[in-house]
Write an enzyme that holds these catalytic residues in place. Structure first.
Site, mmCIF file in Angstrom:
data_model
loop_
_atom_site.group_PDB
_atom_site.id
_atom_site.type_symbol
_atom_site.label_atom_id
_atom_site.label_comp_id
_atom_site.label_asym_id
_atom_site.label_seq_id
_atom_site.Cartn_x
_atom_site.Cartn_y
_atom_site.Cartn_z
ATOM 1 N N LYS A 160 -0.243 -8.691 -0.354
ATOM 2 C CA LYS A 160 1.173 -8.960 -0.584
ATOM 3 C C LYS A 160 1.460 -10.342 -0.563
ATOM 4 O O LYS A 160 2.588 -10.706 -1.195
ATOM 5 C CB LYS A 160 1.683 -8.056 0.719
ATOM 6 C CG LYS A 160 1.655 -6.503 0.631
ATOM 7 C CD LYS A 160 2.312 -5.909 -0.709
ATOM 8 C CE LYS A 160 2.427 -4.451 -0.677
ATOM 9 N NZ LYS A 160 3.316 -4.285 -1.946
ATOM 10 N N ASP A 172 3.684 7.505 -12.143
ATOM 11 C CA ASP A 172 3.277 7.996 -10.592
ATOM 12 C C ASP A 172 1.929 9.013 -10.894
ATOM 13 O O ASP A 172 1.720 9.376 -12.065
ATOM 14 C CB ASP A 172 4.535 8.643 -9.646
ATOM 15 C CG ASP A 172 3.927 8.370 -8.339
ATOM 16 O OD1 ASP A 172 2.978 8.399 -7.871
ATOM 17 O OD2 ASP A 172 5.061 7.946 -7.527
ATOM 18 N N TYR A 223 -4.363 -6.046 3.452
ATOM 19 C CA TYR A 223 -2.970 -5.839 2.655
ATOM 20 C C TYR A 223 -2.354 -7.198 2.664
ATOM 21 O O TYR A 223 -1.429 -7.259 1.577
ATOM 22 C CB TYR A 223 -2.678 -4.694 3.661
ATOM 23 C CG TYR A 223 -1.058 -4.310 3.216
ATOM 24 C CD1 TYR A 223 -0.928 -3.672 2.255
ATOM 25 C CD2 TYR A 223 0.212 -4.601 3.960
ATOM 26 C CE1 TYR A 223 0.297 -3.001 1.991
ATOM 27 C CE2 TYR A 223 1.149 -4.284 3.793
ATOM 28 C CZ TYR A 223 1.596 -3.463 2.710
ATOM 29 O OH TYR A 223 2.699 -2.974 2.257
ATOM 30 N N ASP A 260 -2.077 6.525 -13.108
ATOM 31 C CA ASP A 260 -2.825 6.046 -12.207
ATOM 32 C C ASP A 260 -2.815 4.435 -12.152
ATOM 33 O O ASP A 260 -3.343 3.656 -13.344
ATOM 34 C CB ASP A 260 -4.472 6.281 -12.554
ATOM 35 C CG ASP A 260 -5.331 5.811 -11.539
ATOM 36 O OD1 ASP A 260 -4.792 4.873 -10.786
ATOM 37 O OD2 ASP A 260 -6.596 6.300 -11.413
ATOM 38 N N THR A 297 9.529 6.398 4.383
ATOM 39 C CA THR A 297 8.995 6.743 3.090
ATOM 40 C C THR A 297 8.141 7.844 3.247
ATOM 41 O O THR A 297 7.451 8.146 4.469
ATOM 42 C CB THR A 297 8.540 5.400 2.311
ATOM 43 O OG1 THR A 297 7.278 4.968 2.743
ATOM 44 C CG2 THR A 297 9.593 4.262 2.250
ATOM 45 N N SER A 354 5.869 -7.457 0.864
ATOM 46 C CA SER A 354 5.982 -6.857 2.347
ATOM 47 C C SER A 354 6.296 -7.915 3.211
ATOM 48 O O SER A 354 5.606 -9.195 2.972
ATOM 49 C CB SER A 354 4.776 -6.171 2.605
ATOM 50 O OG SER A 354 4.794 -5.710 4.027
#
Length: 257
Positions: free
Chosen positions: A169, A36, A165, A59, A200, A152
């Site tokens: 996904k 992370d 997005y 990264d 989250t 997702s």
């Protein structure tokens, strides 16, 4: 998949999904690499987990950094599980509908950025992890490893303003079965989880109570947002069950966007 005396990699490992998953995999005996860019959270989590867990600043837009994280895992033991769950840097251009109310189109830079963050980097992490797993000694049923990507429910039914997005996904969803077929000869499984609305770190400064009041009511049952540990529970169950392969599992409380 037996994780004792083995390593596991979690990209986005200092986030909500990633942190909970790192803990679950460590409980199964894995030495976890938390990959992370949230240094403070990542280092604190590695210390909390113990069992040889390490934080590696990674990264996910940098192929060299991903390769380093995978190498760190293999240095700890055979890499048996990789869970790819991460976000990325903010887009260089504002998002929105493909053509907004002002008549202006969505920038190509925004679309490309979203695909790079949520799809291309996931494939990069997957391919490096699979290459490392191919070198493992096989366990029962010729199993060498398992890779879990994060899709997702927006990949199935994205909302207005989510085209980049949703495309990214949707790409995760589309590649899951094909990856399973690609990796079958080396005994590596490919799965994906498609979460719905979970509380989250993505919700920033919004409190859990505020988020639940705004978003939890949209979930049919249970009528609340998901807990990141529920994602982690499923990820751990996928690792455990060698017959789960080539499938995307929705985890959304029956929510449909």
């Amino acid at each position: 998949m037996d994780l004792s005396n083995a390593s596991a990699l979690v990209t986005g490992g200092a986030g909500g999904f990633g942190g909970a998953t790192a803990k679950r995999l460590a409980q199964r005996g894995a030495r976890v690499v938390i990959a992370d860019v949230a240094d403070e959270r990542g280092e604190a989590l590695a210390k909390e987990i113990g069992n040889g867990a390490v934080y590696v600043r990674t990264d996910i837009m940098d192929e060299t950094a991903i390769a380093k994280a995978v190498q760190t895992a293999t240095d700890l033991g055979p890499l048996r599980a990789a869970v790819v769950v991460h976000g990325g840097p903010p887009a260089p251009a504002p998002g929105g509908r493909t053509v907004g109310r002002d008549g202006k189109r969505l920038s190509m830079a925004h679309f490309v950025h979203s695909v790079n963050v949520f799809l291309n980097s996931a494939f990069c992490a997957t391919s490096y992890a699979a290459e490392a797993m191919a070198k493992n000694e096989p366990l029962a049923s010729n199993q060498r490893g398992v890779i879990i990507n994060t899709a997702s429910i927006a990949g199935y039914e994205g909302q207005p303003g989510q085209v980049p997005y949703a495309a990214a996904k949707g790409g995760i969803i589309g590649m899951t079965l094909t990856l399973a077929r690609d990796l079958a000869p080396i005994g590596v499984r490919s799965m994906a989880i498609a979460p719905g609305t979970f509380f989250t770190f993505a919700y920033g400064r919004m409190s859990a109570e505020e988020a639940q009041a705004k978003w939890g009511q949209l979930v049919p049952n249970p009528k609340r947002m998901g807990d990141p540990d529920e994602y982690a529970m499923l990820a751990a169950q996928i690792v455990d069950n060698d017959f789960l392969n080539g499938t995307v599992i929705r985890l959304d409380g029956a929510q449909r966007f």
